[in-house]
Write a protein that holds these residues in place. Structure first.
Motif, PDB file in Angstrom:
ATOM      1  N   HIS A 216       0.917  -1.089  -0.247  1.00 25.42           N
ATOM      2  CA  HIS A 216      -0.211   0.576  -0.187  1.00 25.42           C
ATOM      3  C   HIS A 216       0.868   1.120   0.122  1.00 25.42           C
ATOM      4  CE1 HIS A 216      -4.117  -1.994   0.283  1.00 25.42           C
ATOM      5  NE2 HIS A 216      -3.592  -2.702   1.241  1.00 25.42           N
ATOM      6  N   ASP A 217       1.567   1.215   0.976  1.00 27.46           N
ATOM      7  CA  ASP A 217       2.902   2.085   0.752  1.00 27.46           C
ATOM      8  C   ASP A 217       3.433   2.265  -0.216  1.00 27.46           C
ATOM      9  OD1 ASP A 217       1.671   2.598   3.532  1.00 27.46           O
ATOM     10  OD2 ASP A 217       4.196   1.909   4.555  1.00 27.46           O
ATOM     11  N   LEU A 218       3.528   1.687  -1.328  1.00 26.80           N
ATOM     12  CA  LEU A 218       4.181   1.809  -2.775  1.00 26.80           C
ATOM     13  C   LEU A 218       3.687   1.946  -3.824  1.00 26.80           C
ATOM     14  CD1 LEU A 218       6.049  -1.568  -2.124  1.00 26.80           C
ATOM     15  CD2 LEU A 218       7.506   0.534  -2.806  1.00 26.80           C
ATOM     16  N   GLY A 219       2.173   2.222  -3.307  1.00 28.29           N
ATOM     17  CA  GLY A 219       1.544   3.026  -4.250  1.00 28.29           C
ATOM     18  C   GLY A 219       0.080   1.604  -4.830  1.00 28.29           C
ATOM     19  N   ALA A 220      -0.203   0.343  -3.920  1.00 28.06           N
ATOM     20  CA  ALA A 220      -1.269  -0.205  -4.651  1.00 28.06           C
ATOM     21  C   ALA A 220      -2.868   0.452  -4.215  1.00 28.06           C
ATOM     22  CB  ALA A 220      -1.115  -1.493  -4.286  1.00 28.06           C
ATOM     23  N   ASP A 221      -3.260   0.187  -4.717  1.00 23.82           N
ATOM     24  CA  ASP A 221      -4.497   0.302  -4.691  1.00 23.82           C
ATOM     25  C   ASP A 221      -5.187  -0.333  -3.572  1.00 23.82           C
ATOM     26  OD1 ASP A 221      -5.498   3.784  -5.653  1.00 23.82           O
ATOM     27  OD2 ASP A 221      -4.582   1.864  -7.642  1.00 23.82           O
ATOM     28  N   GLU A 222      -5.119  -1.906  -4.315  1.00 23.33           N
ATOM     29  CA  GLU A 222      -5.234  -2.817  -3.512  1.00 23.33           C
ATOM     30  C   GLU A 222      -4.917  -3.802  -3.333  1.00 23.33           C
ATOM     31  OE1 GLU A 222      -9.538  -4.615  -4.676  1.00 23.33           O
ATOM     32  OE2 GLU A 222      -9.071  -3.356  -6.479  1.00 23.33           O
ATOM     33  N   VAL A 223      -4.274  -5.149  -2.173  1.00 25.07           N
ATOM     34  CA  VAL A 223      -3.219  -5.889  -2.046  1.00 25.07           C
ATOM     35  C   VAL A 223      -3.828  -7.244  -1.864  1.00 25.07           C
ATOM     36  CG1 VAL A 223      -1.533  -7.239  -0.676  1.00 25.07           C
ATOM     37  CG2 VAL A 223      -2.116  -4.028  -1.036  1.00 25.07           C
ATOM     38  N   VAL A 224      -3.355  -8.889  -2.494  1.00 26.77           N
ATOM     39  CA  VAL A 224      -3.834  -9.724  -3.229  1.00 26.77           C
ATOM     40  C   VAL A 224      -2.439 -10.840  -2.071  1.00 26.77           C
ATOM     41  CG1 VAL A 224      -5.020 -11.501  -4.567  1.00 26.77           C
ATOM     42  CG2 VAL A 224      -5.228  -9.240  -4.812  1.00 26.77           C
ATOM     43  N   ILE A 225      -2.991 -11.623  -1.284  1.00 28.86           N
ATOM     44  CA  ILE A 225      -2.348 -12.773  -0.883  1.00 28.86           C
ATOM     45  C   ILE A 225      -2.713 -14.053  -1.653  1.00 28.86           C
ATOM     46  CG2 ILE A 225      -1.777 -13.869   0.695  1.00 28.86           C
ATOM     47  CD1 ILE A 225      -0.949 -11.172   1.339  1.00 28.86           C
ATOM     48  N   ALA A 233     -10.463 -14.900  -6.573  1.00 27.94           N
ATOM     49  CA  ALA A 233     -11.166 -15.420  -7.093  1.00 27.94           C
ATOM     50  C   ALA A 233     -11.748 -13.757  -7.117  1.00 27.94           C
ATOM     51  CB  ALA A 233     -12.228 -16.784  -6.911  1.00 27.94           C
ATOM     52  N   ARG A 234     -12.277 -13.153  -6.013  1.00 22.25           N
ATOM     53  CA  ARG A 234     -12.982 -12.020  -6.504  1.00 22.25           C
ATOM     54  C   ARG A 234     -12.358 -10.870  -6.992  1.00 22.25           C
ATOM     55  NH1 ARG A 234     -12.989 -12.114  -1.012  1.00 22.25           N
ATOM     56  NH2 ARG A 234     -11.301 -11.350  -0.651  1.00 22.25           N
ATOM     57  N   HIS A 235     -11.463 -11.286  -8.048  1.00 18.32           N
ATOM     58  CA  HIS A 235     -10.634 -10.365  -9.229  1.00 18.32           C
ATOM     59  C   HIS A 235     -11.241 -10.519 -10.364  1.00 18.32           C
ATOM     60  CE1 HIS A 235      -8.602  -6.917  -6.532  1.00 18.32           C
ATOM     61  NE2 HIS A 235      -8.715  -8.134  -5.657  1.00 18.32           N
ATOM     62  N   TYR A 255      -3.642 -15.950 -12.993  1.00 18.25           N
ATOM     63  CA  TYR A 255      -3.496 -15.141 -13.122  1.00 18.25           C
ATOM     64  C   TYR A 255      -4.090 -14.932 -14.774  1.00 18.25           C
ATOM     65  CZ  TYR A 255      -0.134 -14.488  -9.490  1.00 18.25           C
ATOM     66  OH  TYR A 255      -0.060 -14.521  -8.305  1.00 18.25           O
ATOM     67  N   THR A 256      -3.590 -15.552 -15.700  1.00 18.51           N
ATOM     68  CA  THR A 256      -4.572 -15.489 -16.780  1.00 18.51           C
ATOM     69  C   THR A 256      -5.688 -15.730 -17.007  1.00 18.51           C
ATOM     70  OG1 THR A 256      -4.510 -18.229 -17.250  1.00 18.51           O
ATOM     71  CG2 THR A 256      -2.961 -16.486 -18.587  1.00 18.51           C
ATOM     72  N   ARG A 257      -7.274 -16.363 -15.565  1.00 15.08           N
ATOM     73  CA  ARG A 257      -8.341 -16.430 -15.194  1.00 15.08           C
ATOM     74  C   ARG A 257      -8.747 -15.260 -14.334  1.00 15.08           C
ATOM     75  NH1 ARG A 257      -7.208 -20.253 -10.945  1.00 15.08           N
ATOM     76  NH2 ARG A 257      -7.303 -21.796 -12.214  1.00 15.08           N
ATOM     77  N   LEU A 258      -7.721 -14.415 -14.006  1.00 12.62           N
ATOM     78  CA  LEU A 258      -7.670 -12.986 -13.985  1.00 12.62           C
ATOM     79  C   LEU A 258      -8.154 -11.311 -14.681  1.00 12.62           C
ATOM     80  CD1 LEU A 258      -6.282 -12.593 -10.409  1.00 12.62           C
ATOM     81  CD2 LEU A 258      -7.632 -13.497 -10.494  1.00 12.62           C
ATOM     82  N   LEU A 259      -7.635 -11.671 -16.366  1.00 11.84           N
ATOM     83  CA  LEU A 259      -7.684 -10.763 -17.371  1.00 11.84           C
ATOM     84  C   LEU A 259      -9.147 -11.029 -17.799  1.00 11.84           C
ATOM     85  CD1 LEU A 259      -4.328 -12.203 -19.352  1.00 11.84           C
ATOM     86  CD2 LEU A 259      -4.878 -10.485 -17.548  1.00 11.84           C
TER      87      LEU A 259
END
Ligand code: NAP
Ligand code: ZN
Length: 350
Positions: A216-225, A233-235, A255-259
């Motif tokens: 978050h501090d680096l600039g991410a709006d969201e972080v996913v473990i 799955a939410r993404h 990751y391809t399934r998140l596209l």
């Protein structure tokens, strides 16, 4: 000219101090006194010959910053005292299609790497930035406009910065785009900063719960473990672009399934062992792509450095003396780096 360096004599040997030879500057050369050199995972892959083809002695280092101490008589763009950088390339053919488009990294004769590249200089292959000095053709030298006190933290831009900047630009990261960055290491932490600065909605993927707040501090709006399937799955089906910097073999389908339809997963990590074969149906249904990207050309590297200077972007670094390099490699291997080791080359004089 003799210069002190740190390098390995074989793939199973630790790095050790050594003296190496640098050529006297030719008419188009710039001689640089190296102040700092970043430690890239590619250095570790190469030293340990994880990709094969490493020539020894191997002196790695391709995130070089320092000051010019001599210039050849045909050099017009640089003078003694200038603050400059050198990245992953020190030469290319300069006349093929790719070179003429400023894409020297795709030189059709093969670019000359800053280390482990073919050269007429002793010992027949290039030796990198874990050394006190380097002599480089002026076309491969970059100008640094950051404040001098940030110089150590600028070093990682020369590889980690350009390797993430170039694909983010190529695939149009910016306002209205949802962009993922996978792996928060040297490359990934720069990818987060850059995607955020370009105005994209930036999502960081990490296997390390301990990096959540930092992301978050680096600039991410969201972080996913990424180890958490429900979180992933939410993404599903939501990303325009995902930049994957992971240095180890893993399941790309996650990751391809998140596209979204027409989205791209771009790989920049080069793991020792191949990724499992991706699910092709997931690509076909949705016209999704898996792509790759290699550093960036010299003009684009200068553009990235200027973009970072303008936006106040540098790497988050942990400075080490050269004598601590083996320990740094072991920590990097364990994903325990926040977020780039940088060698203080002054320590080489010891
Ligand atoms: P790094 O600092 O070691 O970062 C890699 C990150 O990947 C780790 O911090 C970790 O982040 C994640 N990771 C590591 N092992 C993992 C695993 N088994 N599963 C999932 N995630 C894992 O490395 P780097 O210097 O950024 O380099 C990354 C890769 O890019 C290397 O393979 C390097 O050779 C390559 N590279 C390519 C180019 C190019 O032009 N294409 C240029 C430079 C480097 P989390 O803790 O957040 O999970
Ligand atoms: Zn690198």
């Amino acid at each position: 000219m003799k210069t002190k360096a740190y390098g390995a004599q074989a793939s199973d040997k630790s790095l050790e101090p050594m003296d190496i030879e640098r050529r006297p500057p030719g008419p188009h050369d710039v001689q640089i006194d190296i102040a700092f050199c970043g430690v890239c995972h590619s250095d570790l892959h190469t030293v340990r010959s994880e990709w094969g083809g490493t020539q020894y002695p191997c002196v790695p280092g391709h995130e070089i910053v320092g000051h010019i101490s001599a210039v050849g008589d045909q050099v017009t763009g640089f003078k003694v005292g200038d603050t400059v950088g050198v990245g992953c390339m020190v030469d290319s053919c300069q006349h093929c299609g790719s070179c003429s488009e400023g894409l020297e990294q795709f030189c059709e004769s093969g670019f000359v790497g800053t280390y482990n590249g073919k050269t007429p200089d002793a010992p027949g292959h290039t030796l990198g930035g874990y050394s006190q000095q380097v002599v480089v053709n002026d076309r491969f030298v970059l100008k640094i406009h950051h404040p001098e006190d940030q110089l150590a933290a600028v070093a990682p831009l020369l590889c980690a910065g350009i390797t993430t900047y170039s694909p983010l630009r190529h695939w149009g990261a910016g306002p209205g785009k949802k962009v993922g960055v996978v792996g928060i290491g040297g490359l990934g932490h720069m990818g987060i900063k850059l995607a955020h600065a370009m105005g994209a909605h930036t999502v960081a993927f990490t296997t390390s719960e301990s990096k959540r707040q930092d992301a978050h501090d680096l600039g991410a709006d969201e972080v996913v473990i990424s180890k958490n399937p429900e979180d992933m799955a939410r993404h599903a089906g939501s990303f325009d672009f995902i930049l994957n910097t992971v240095a180890a073999s893993h399941d790309l389908d996650a990751y391809t399934r998140l596209l979204k339809r027409d989205g791209t997963l771009c790989l920049v990590g080069v793991p020792e062992h191949a990724h499992p074969s991706p699910n092709i149906g997931q690509l076909i249904f949705g016209r999704r792509a898996i792509a790759g990207s290699l550093i960036g050309g010299i003009a684009e590297t200068q553009e990235m450095l200027d973009f970072c200077a303008e936006h106040g972007i540098v790497a988050d670094i942990e400075m080490i003396p050269a004598q601590k390099i083996d320990e740094a490699y072991d920590r990097m291997q364990r994903s325990d780096v926040k977020y780039r080791f940088v060698i203080d080359n002054g320590s080489l004089a010891a």
